[in-house]
Design an enzyme around this catalytic site. Structure first.
Site, PDB file in Angstrom:
ATOM      1  CE  LYS A   1      43.446  24.403  39.798  1.00 50.20           C
ATOM      2  NZ  LYS A   1      44.809  24.861  39.428  1.00 50.20           N
TER       3      LYS A   1
ATOM      4  NE  ARG B   1      43.067  29.956  43.750  1.00 52.88           N
ATOM      5  CZ  ARG B   1      42.727  29.821  42.473  1.00 52.88           C
ATOM      6  NH1 ARG B   1      41.518  29.486  42.132  1.00 52.88           N
ATOM      7  NH2 ARG B   1      43.629  30.015  41.542  1.00 52.88           N
TER       8      ARG B   1
ATOM      9  NE  ARG C   1      46.596  29.785  32.088  1.00 55.35           N
ATOM     10  CZ  ARG C   1      46.313  29.360  33.322  1.00 55.35           C
ATOM     11  NH1 ARG C   1      45.528  28.298  33.499  1.00 55.35           N
ATOM     12  NH2 ARG C   1      46.812  29.961  34.371  1.00 55.35           N
TER      13      ARG C   1
ATOM     14  NE  ARG D   1      44.330  33.559  33.709  1.00 57.61           N
ATOM     15  CZ  ARG D   1      44.044  32.516  34.497  1.00 57.61           C
ATOM     16  NH1 ARG D   1      43.452  31.449  33.992  1.00 57.61           N
ATOM     17  NH2 ARG D   1      44.347  32.527  35.775  1.00 57.61           N
TER      18      ARG D   1
ATOM     19  NE  ARG E   1      47.618  32.914  39.035  1.00 57.15           N
ATOM     20  CZ  ARG E   1      47.508  32.407  37.808  1.00 57.15           C
ATOM     21  NH1 ARG E   1      48.233  32.870  36.831  1.00 57.15           N
ATOM     22  NH2 ARG E   1      46.653  31.458  37.587  1.00 57.15           N
TER      23      ARG E   1
HETATM   24  P1  ADP Z   1      44.842  25.328  35.709  1.00 50.00           P
HETATM   25  O1  ADP Z   1      43.358  25.341  35.458  1.00 50.00           O
HETATM   26  O2  ADP Z   1      45.245  24.281  36.713  1.00 50.00           O
HETATM   27  O3  ADP Z   1      45.414  26.678  36.046  1.00 50.00           O
HETATM   28  P2  ADP Z   1      45.016  24.856  32.815  1.00 50.00           P
HETATM   29  O4  ADP Z   1      44.107  23.689  32.608  1.00 50.00           O
HETATM   30  O5  ADP Z   1      44.555  26.192  32.370  1.00 50.00           O
HETATM   31  O6  ADP Z   1      45.539  24.886  34.347  1.00 50.00           O
HETATM   32  O7  ADP Z   1      46.405  24.505  32.110  1.00 50.00           O
HETATM   33  C1  ADP Z   1      47.494  25.434  32.112  1.00 50.00           C
HETATM   34  C2  ADP Z   1      48.131  25.463  30.737  1.00 50.00           C
HETATM   35  O8  ADP Z   1      48.775  24.214  30.483  1.00 50.00           O
HETATM   36  C3  ADP Z   1      47.161  25.659  29.577  1.00 50.00           C
HETATM   37  O9  ADP Z   1      47.800  26.428  28.605  1.00 50.00           O
HETATM   38  C4  ADP Z   1      46.878  24.244  29.070  1.00 50.00           C
HETATM   39  O10 ADP Z   1      46.579  24.234  27.675  1.00 50.00           O
HETATM   40  C5  ADP Z   1      48.216  23.567  29.351  1.00 50.00           C
HETATM   41  N1  ADP Z   1      48.082  22.157  29.734  1.00 50.00           N
HETATM   42  C6  ADP Z   1      47.097  21.592  30.475  1.00 50.00           C
HETATM   43  N2  ADP Z   1      47.347  20.277  30.671  1.00 50.00           N
HETATM   44  C7  ADP Z   1      48.530  20.030  30.054  1.00 50.00           C
HETATM   45  C8  ADP Z   1      49.352  18.858  29.893  1.00 50.00           C
HETATM   46  N3  ADP Z   1      48.999  17.686  30.430  1.00 50.00           N
HETATM   47  N4  ADP Z   1      50.499  18.984  29.200  1.00 50.00           N
HETATM   48  C9  ADP Z   1      50.873  20.157  28.661  1.00 50.00           C
HETATM   49  N5  ADP Z   1      50.164  21.285  28.757  1.00 50.00           N
HETATM   50  C10 ADP Z   1      49.011  21.230  29.457  1.00 50.00           C
HETATM   51  P1  AMP Z   2      42.247  30.680  38.337  1.00 46.75           P
HETATM   52  O1  AMP Z   2      41.517  30.947  37.068  1.00 46.75           O
HETATM   53  O2  AMP Z   2      41.655  29.533  39.120  1.00 46.75           O
HETATM   54  O3  AMP Z   2      43.742  30.530  38.118  1.00 46.75           O
HETATM   55  O4  AMP Z   2      42.053  31.963  39.258  1.00 46.75           O
HETATM   56  C1  AMP Z   2      42.521  33.232  38.853  1.00 46.75           C
HETATM   57  C2  AMP Z   2      42.458  34.201  40.013  1.00 46.75           C
HETATM   58  O5  AMP Z   2      41.098  34.368  40.438  1.00 46.75           O
HETATM   59  C3  AMP Z   2      43.205  33.803  41.279  1.00 46.75           C
HETATM   60  O6  AMP Z   2      44.587  34.105  41.222  1.00 46.75           O
HETATM   61  C4  AMP Z   2      42.464  34.639  42.329  1.00 46.75           C
HETATM   62  O7  AMP Z   2      42.833  36.003  42.272  1.00 46.75           O
HETATM   63  C5  AMP Z   2      41.031  34.546  41.854  1.00 46.75           C
HETATM   64  N1  AMP Z   2      40.335  33.366  42.418  1.00 46.75           N
HETATM   65  C6  AMP Z   2      39.812  32.312  41.734  1.00 46.75           C
HETATM   66  N2  AMP Z   2      39.247  31.435  42.567  1.00 46.75           N
HETATM   67  C7  AMP Z   2      39.426  31.935  43.817  1.00 46.75           C
HETATM   68  C8  AMP Z   2      39.079  31.494  45.124  1.00 46.75           C
HETATM   69  N3  AMP Z   2      38.444  30.327  45.322  1.00 46.75           N
HETATM   70  N4  AMP Z   2      39.412  32.277  46.182  1.00 46.75           N
HETATM   71  C9  AMP Z   2      40.045  33.434  46.014  1.00 46.75           C
HETATM   72  N5  AMP Z   2      40.424  33.912  44.817  1.00 46.75           N
HETATM   73  C10 AMP Z   2      40.108  33.178  43.724  1.00 46.75           C
END
Ligand code: ADP
Ligand code: AMP
Length: 232
Positions: free
Chosen positions: A15, A86, A125, A159, A170
């Site tokens: 995302k 969420r 990541r 992270r 999660r």
């Molecule tokens: P989210 O925001 O949904 O948690 P991220 O955008 O941070 O996900 O993506 C999670 C991980 O996967 C990151 O390390 C990113 O670089 C990688 N990633 C994102 N899109 C793709 C894809 N289409 N193919 C492979 N790796 C991806």
């Molecule tokens: P994310 O970066 O979106 O993966 O979020 C990381 C963490 O932040 C989550 O696992 C939650 O602990 C917290 N968080 C982010 N967005 C929300 C939300 N909308 N509601 C509750 N917790 C959140």
């Protein structure tokens, strides 16, 4: 006027990666509650660090306050909400918050990725705590120097909530609380699902098809290329 969008999907679905691209291309603000919480600029955000590190959702009022502060300045230009709402209570908070401004959402894009693939993405990541840039050890490694951010040179980290134990937690939170939003938004005619497997650019083409209205209330399948067809 920019679109008002929500990007929904399991952690690790991509995302944030896609939101950054759409935000740049369409010049609309990217609002990530996870990023705002990690920045820890408010007392409330700092207090919930332990909850985040355990992989649990933080209290609704904490994220609502962060989102409100951004909507104050951004709602007119459009926005991409990434990681918010969420749960159903947050979706209702958002509806109220937009209604008070005389606004509504234009579209909710739900990223679909199987759990194993999402877990693999989170395991690889690497994030830059200094500027928020996100990499992946295999699919998107830094190009200039291993372990360092291409944009600001900061040291990349895994992270804490991307460690295997926490990732499982999660995913549970997603299944228990967030997945219900798919039906919530489908019932309101706002949902488009996008297959999130495949390469970043491939997914980006599907997202673009979802936003350009070529498939406004359906699903963008893996074979979709660019603007034509692909609904199932
Ligand atoms: P989210 O925001 O949904 O948690 P991220 O955008 O941070 O996900 O993506 C999670 C991980 O996967 C990151 O390390 C990113 O670089 C990688 N990633 C994102 N899109 C793709 C894809 N289409 N193919 C492979 N790796 C991806
Ligand atoms: P994310 O970066 O979106 O993966 O979020 C990381 C963490 O932040 C989550 O696992 C939650 O602990 C917290 N968080 C982010 N967005 C929300 C939300 N909308 N509601 C509750 N917790 C959140």
């Amino acid at each position: 006027m920019g679109m008002r969008l929500v990007f929904l999907g399991p952690p690790g679905a991509g995302k944030g990666t896609q939101a950054k691209m759409v935000a740049e291309k369409r010049r609309i603000p990217h609002i990530s509650t996870g990023d705002m919480l990690r920045e820890g600029k408010t007392e409330a955000a700092r207090k919930v660090k332990a909850i985040m590190d355990r992989g649990e959702l933080v209290p609704d009022e904490v994220v609502l306050a962060l989102v409100e502060s951004r909507l104050d300045s951004d709602w007119k230009d459009g926005f991409i909400l990434d990681g918010y709402p969420r749960n159903v209570a947050q979706a209702k908070d958002l509806e109220g918050s937009l209604a008070r401004r005389g606004a509504t959402l234009d579209r909710v894009v739900a990223f679909e990725l199987d759990e194993e693939a999402a877990v693999r993405r989170m395991g690889g990541r690497r994030s830059c705590p200094a500027c928020g840039a996100v990499y992946h050890l295999e699919s998107n490694p830094p190009r200039k120097k291993a372990g360092a951010c291409d944009k600001c040179g900061g040291a990349l980290v895994l992270r804490k909530d991307d460690e295997p134990e926490t990732v499982r937690r999660r995913m549970q939170e997603y299944r228990k609380k967030t997945a219900a939003l798919i039906d919530h938004y489908r019932e309101r005619g706002l949902l488009t699902t996008v297959a999130a497997e495949g390469e970043v650019d491939e997914v980006a083409r599907r997202v673009e098809a979802a936003l350009s209205g070529t498939c406004p209330s359906g699903a963008i399948a893996p074979h979709t290329r660019g603007s034509g067809g692909g609904a199932r």
